[in-house]
Design a protein around this motif. Structure first.
Motif, PDB file in Angstrom:
ATOM      1  N   UNK A 106      61.026  81.502 132.487  1.00 21.17           N
ATOM      2  CA  UNK A 106      60.811  82.666 131.465  1.00 21.17           C
ATOM      3  C   UNK A 106      62.678  82.554 131.282  1.00 21.17           C
ATOM      4  N   UNK A 107      63.235  82.684 132.488  1.00 24.74           N
ATOM      5  CA  UNK A 107      64.707  82.365 132.912  1.00 24.74           C
ATOM      6  C   UNK A 107      65.882  81.225 131.190  1.00 24.74           C
ATOM      7  N   UNK A 108      65.047  80.150 131.733  1.00 27.09           N
ATOM      8  CA  UNK A 108      65.363  79.117 130.945  1.00 27.09           C
ATOM      9  C   UNK A 108      64.672  79.015 129.467  1.00 27.09           C
ATOM     10  N   UNK A 109      64.004  78.886 129.058  1.00 26.51           N
ATOM     11  CA  UNK A 109      63.305  78.777 128.218  1.00 26.51           C
ATOM     12  C   UNK A 109      63.545  79.967 127.094  1.00 26.51           C
ATOM     13  N   UNK A 110      63.493  79.049 125.881  1.00 27.52           N
ATOM     14  CA  UNK A 110      63.321  78.062 125.361  1.00 27.52           C
ATOM     15  C   UNK A 110      64.486  77.347 125.295  1.00 27.52           C
ATOM     16  N   UNK A 111      65.839  77.854 125.417  1.00 29.26           N
ATOM     17  CA  UNK A 111      67.030  76.890 126.133  1.00 29.26           C
ATOM     18  C   UNK A 111      66.516  75.468 126.513  1.00 29.26           C
TER      19      UNK A 111
END
Length: 279
Positions: A106-111
């Motif tokens: 959740x921290x990294x997505x969707x980038x």
């Protein structure tokens, strides 16, 4: 597809060896020197990894980042990567419970595309061939399979759900690591009463018993600094599933008695048992 540039966070004994395998199919494998020990630098040099000065430099240049660090640092590391706006494939390969793996996604997505990973086996050196289990989107997991194709790191995809690889890793680690802690306690008790050799003889009548190889206790003690936090993660996973976590927490507490012999390859069985007997 062009060969990717890979970043490893951070080159511990497992991370450096896995990164060296990735180098087979990568343009370069980078590691960040900031805040790392001389031991890390020596490992990175031994495995031919390319040093960069800062985490932003590593992230700017990397198409794939593999996170292999102590479990406690996994989310802080992911936050640092997320703050930079990393847009490649992030392999969360730490021994953490599935809930934490989902939080990191959740921290990294969707980038970024997040692949949940779990390494089962010893570091890929001297003929060892661990398996890197993967779960996540098909496109992202295929890139990681291609990265390790033809190397000592085998890959196996478990499906698209982040958390599956972490769950398998911890389920296996729960038995493998706790059983070795139980060996230490059994041998320690037997030694106290002068029946340690007899215990080994009894155990040797059975096949595949860790009790028949008490010398492994010293290796367990040297790895306690890593195994304890991993078993705490496994205990959290048990609790989240409504299962009793107490046995694994007790094993982690036992391992804490060896916290000051980190990676001590000279440790003997006698030394390890002596330390285990001292609170």
């Amino acid at each position: 597809m062009d060969q990717p540039t890979v970043g490893i966070l951070h080159p511990g004994s497992m991370g450096a060896a896995v990164a060296a395998c990735a180098a087979t199919n990568a343009a370069a494998v980078l590691w960040c020197t900031a805040g790392r020990s001389t031991a890390s630098a020596a490992r990175a040099d031994q495995f031919g990894l390319t040093p960069v000065a800062t985490l932003p430099d590593l992230l700017d240049r990397s198409d794939i980042v593999i996170s292999l660090c102590p479990p406690a640092a996994a989310e802080d590391m992911a936050r640092d990567v997320a703050r930079h706006g990393f847009t490649g494939v992030y392999v969360e390969a730490n021994a953490i419970n599935p809930t934490r793996a989902a939080r990191i996604a959740e921290l990294l997505e969707p980038a970024a595309a997040v692949v949940d990973g779990g390494v089962v086996g010893s570091p890929p050196v001297r003929g060892k061939t661990p398996t890197l289990y993967l779960s996540g989107s098909a496109v992202a997991t295929e890139r990681i399979e291609a990265l390790f194709a033809g190397t000592a790191v085998r890959t196996a995809v478990l499906g698209p759900e982040v958390g599956k690889a972490s769950a398998l890793k911890l389920a296996y680690a729960s038995f493998q690591k706790t059983s070795r802690v139980l060996v230490a306690l059994a041998v320690g008790m037997a030694r106290e009463y002068g029946v340690d050799q007899e215990l080994v003889e009894v155990a040797s009548r059975r096949t595949d018993s860790y009790l028949a190889e008490p010398e492994y206790v010293a290796k367990t003690a040297a790895r306690a600094w890593r195994w304890g936090p991993e078993l705490e993660e496994a205990a959290d996973a048990l609790a989240a599933a409504g299962l009793p976590p107490e046995m694994l927490r007790a094993a982690a507490s036992t391992l804490a008695r060896w916290h000051d012999v980190k990676d001590d390859s000279e440790l003997t069985l006698t030394d390890a048992l002596d330390r285990l007997a001292q609170p």
